[in-house]
Design a protein around this motif. Structure first.
Motif, PDB file in Angstrom:
ATOM      1  N   GLN A 172      -1.559 -28.886 -48.750  1.00  0.00           N
ATOM      2  CA  GLN A 172      -0.333 -29.029 -49.543  1.00  0.00           C
ATOM      3  C   GLN A 172       0.228 -27.661 -49.869  1.00  0.00           C
ATOM      4  O   GLN A 172      -0.519 -26.720 -50.159  1.00  0.00           O
ATOM      5  CB  GLN A 172      -0.626 -29.803 -50.820  1.00  0.00           C
ATOM      6  N   LEU A 173       1.534 -27.566 -49.823  1.00  0.00           N
ATOM      7  CA  LEU A 173       2.241 -26.320 -50.120  1.00  0.00           C
ATOM      8  C   LEU A 173       3.182 -26.571 -51.290  1.00  0.00           C
ATOM      9  O   LEU A 173       3.946 -27.545 -51.272  1.00  0.00           O
ATOM     10  CB  LEU A 173       3.053 -25.857 -48.912  1.00  0.00           C
ATOM     11  N   VAL A 174       3.141 -25.707 -52.292  1.00  0.00           N
ATOM     12  CA  VAL A 174       3.982 -25.867 -53.474  1.00  0.00           C
ATOM     13  C   VAL A 174       4.720 -24.563 -53.734  1.00  0.00           C
ATOM     14  O   VAL A 174       4.096 -23.543 -54.046  1.00  0.00           O
ATOM     15  CB  VAL A 174       3.153 -26.265 -54.705  1.00  0.00           C
ATOM     16  N   GLU A 175       6.047 -24.619 -53.612  1.00  0.00           N
ATOM     17  CA  GLU A 175       6.867 -23.431 -53.834  1.00  0.00           C
ATOM     18  C   GLU A 175       7.251 -23.301 -55.303  1.00  0.00           C
ATOM     19  O   GLU A 175       7.350 -24.296 -56.027  1.00  0.00           O
ATOM     20  CB  GLU A 175       8.165 -23.483 -53.006  1.00  0.00           C
ATOM     21  N   SER A 176       7.512 -22.057 -55.707  1.00  0.00           N
ATOM     22  CA  SER A 176       8.039 -21.775 -57.038  1.00  0.00           C
ATOM     23  C   SER A 176       8.769 -20.442 -56.994  1.00  0.00           C
ATOM     24  O   SER A 176       8.677 -19.709 -56.001  1.00  0.00           O
ATOM     25  CB  SER A 176       6.919 -21.732 -58.083  1.00  0.00           C
ATOM     26  N   GLY A 177       9.486 -20.139 -58.075  1.00  0.00           N
ATOM     27  CA  GLY A 177      10.125 -18.835 -58.183  1.00  0.00           C
ATOM     28  C   GLY A 177      11.621 -18.827 -57.913  1.00  0.00           C
ATOM     29  O   GLY A 177      12.269 -17.793 -58.048  1.00  0.00           O
ATOM     30  N   GLY A 178      12.172 -19.957 -57.505  1.00  0.00           N
ATOM     31  CA  GLY A 178      13.606 -20.004 -57.282  1.00  0.00           C
ATOM     32  C   GLY A 178      14.375 -19.907 -58.578  1.00  0.00           C
ATOM     33  O   GLY A 178      13.807 -19.963 -59.668  1.00  0.00           O
ATOM     34  N   GLY A 179      15.677 -19.741 -58.467  1.00  0.00           N
ATOM     35  CA  GLY A 179      16.509 -19.654 -59.658  1.00  0.00           C
ATOM     36  C   GLY A 179      17.896 -19.167 -59.311  1.00  0.00           C
ATOM     37  O   GLY A 179      18.283 -19.138 -58.137  1.00  0.00           O
ATOM     38  N   ALA A 190      20.504 -21.214 -50.951  1.00  0.00           N
ATOM     39  CA  ALA A 190      19.921 -22.276 -50.135  1.00  0.00           C
ATOM     40  C   ALA A 190      18.691 -22.829 -50.839  1.00  0.00           C
ATOM     41  O   ALA A 190      18.196 -22.251 -51.814  1.00  0.00           O
ATOM     42  CB  ALA A 190      19.522 -21.753 -48.761  1.00  0.00           C
ATOM     43  N   MET A 191      18.193 -23.939 -50.317  1.00  0.00           N
ATOM     44  CA  MET A 191      16.871 -24.414 -50.679  1.00  0.00           C
ATOM     45  C   MET A 191      15.890 -23.711 -49.757  1.00  0.00           C
ATOM     46  O   MET A 191      16.088 -23.708 -48.534  1.00  0.00           O
ATOM     47  CB  MET A 191      16.773 -25.933 -50.509  1.00  0.00           C
ATOM     48  N   TYR A 192      14.879 -23.100 -50.336  1.00  0.00           N
ATOM     49  CA  TYR A 192      13.891 -22.356 -49.563  1.00  0.00           C
ATOM     50  C   TYR A 192      12.591 -23.161 -49.464  1.00  0.00           C
ATOM     51  O   TYR A 192      12.085 -23.659 -50.475  1.00  0.00           O
ATOM     52  CB  TYR A 192      13.636 -20.994 -50.203  1.00  0.00           C
ATOM     53  N   TYR A 195       2.925 -28.405 -41.738  1.00  0.00           N
ATOM     54  CA  TYR A 195       2.913 -28.640 -43.181  1.00  0.00           C
ATOM     55  C   TYR A 195       4.135 -27.980 -43.801  1.00  0.00           C
ATOM     56  O   TYR A 195       4.517 -26.864 -43.428  1.00  0.00           O
ATOM     57  CB  TYR A 195       1.648 -28.072 -43.822  1.00  0.00           C
ATOM     58  N   TRP A 196       4.719 -28.685 -44.768  1.00  0.00           N
ATOM     59  CA  TRP A 196       5.921 -28.196 -45.450  1.00  0.00           C
ATOM     60  C   TRP A 196       5.813 -28.426 -46.950  1.00  0.00           C
ATOM     61  O   TRP A 196       5.216 -29.405 -47.405  1.00  0.00           O
ATOM     62  CB  TRP A 196       7.165 -28.950 -44.948  1.00  0.00           C
ATOM     63  N   GLY A 197       6.415 -27.492 -47.699  1.00  0.00           N
ATOM     64  CA  GLY A 197       6.541 -27.702 -49.129  1.00  0.00           C
ATOM     65  C   GLY A 197       7.810 -28.484 -49.440  1.00  0.00           C
ATOM     66  O   GLY A 197       8.568 -28.846 -48.533  1.00  0.00           O
ATOM     67  N   GLN A 198       8.032 -28.730 -50.727  1.00  0.00           N
ATOM     68  CA  GLN A 198       9.183 -29.517 -51.172  1.00  0.00           C
ATOM     69  C   GLN A 198      10.421 -28.665 -51.381  1.00  0.00           C
ATOM     70  O   GLN A 198      11.526 -29.212 -51.499  1.00  0.00           O
ATOM     71  CB  GLN A 198       8.839 -30.264 -52.458  1.00  0.00           C
ATOM     72  N   GLY A 199      10.271 -27.369 -51.450  1.00  0.00           N
ATOM     73  CA  GLY A 199      11.424 -26.491 -51.569  1.00  0.00           C
ATOM     74  C   GLY A 199      11.668 -25.993 -52.974  1.00  0.00           C
ATOM     75  O   GLY A 199      11.283 -26.623 -53.959  1.00  0.00           O
ATOM     76  N   THR A 200      12.317 -24.838 -53.077  1.00  0.00           N
ATOM     77  CA  THR A 200      12.741 -24.269 -54.349  1.00  0.00           C
ATOM     78  C   THR A 200      14.152 -23.709 -54.144  1.00  0.00           C
ATOM     79  O   THR A 200      14.436 -23.066 -53.134  1.00  0.00           O
ATOM     80  CB  THR A 200      11.760 -23.189 -54.836  1.00  0.00           C
ATOM     81  N   GLN A 201      15.028 -23.987 -55.106  1.00  0.00           N
ATOM     82  CA  GLN A 201      16.444 -23.639 -54.960  1.00  0.00           C
ATOM     83  C   GLN A 201      16.704 -22.189 -55.357  1.00  0.00           C
ATOM     84  O   GLN A 201      16.247 -21.728 -56.412  1.00  0.00           O
ATOM     85  CB  GLN A 201      17.310 -24.566 -55.810  1.00  0.00           C
TER      86      GLN A 201
END
Length: 132
Positions: free
Chosen positions: A3-10, A93-95, A121-127
């Motif tokens: 599982q991949l979980v992105e964070s840090g967008g904003g 974009a959504m990353y 495998y892909w994460g859900q994305g961070t905007q």
């Protein structure tokens, strides 16, 4: 299963910086073959790869982000990062974080690293939103 979980967008103004993180649910192992990458998808556009790195530590970037984005991995190989500097409105974009875990050859790395089908495998994305 990985599982991949992105964070840090904003949201940030043009010229600003953001650091994206992608937590990987399990350690690949020092002998594992893998490719890790960041993709992005802007509204109405196709998802495109922007940065990739393989298990040898080799990195590659698309021309539009060269010199501004840096892909890296922590020593524990648990977290993937994307440092984004000098951000532009076109970077909005959504990353997505992506991973190919398992065998790949030199042809795949050189020619298919920007193909979505390369990654299993892909994460859900961070905007990420960059305002002018």
């Amino acid at each position: 299963q990985v599982q991949l979980v992105e964070s840090g967008g904003g949201s940030v103004q043009a010229g600003g910086s953001l650091r994206l993180s992608c937590e990987v649910s399990r350690y690949f192992g020092s002998s594992s073959s893998y490719i890790l990458a960041w993709f992005r998808q802007a509204p109405g556009k196709e998802r495109e790869g922007v940065a990739a790195m393989n298990n040898d530590g080799t990195t590659n970037y698309v021309d539009s982000v060269k010199g501004r984005f840096t892909i890296s991995q922590d020593n524990a190989k648990i977290t993937l990062f994307l440092q984004m500097n000098s951000l532009k409105p076109d970077d909005t974009a959504m990353y997505y974080c992506a991973a190919r875990i398992g065998y790949y050859n030199d042809y795949m790395w050189r020619n298919l690293r920007w193909e979505r089908s390369t990654y299993n495998y892909w994460g859900q994305g961070t905007q990420v939103t960059v305002s002018s």
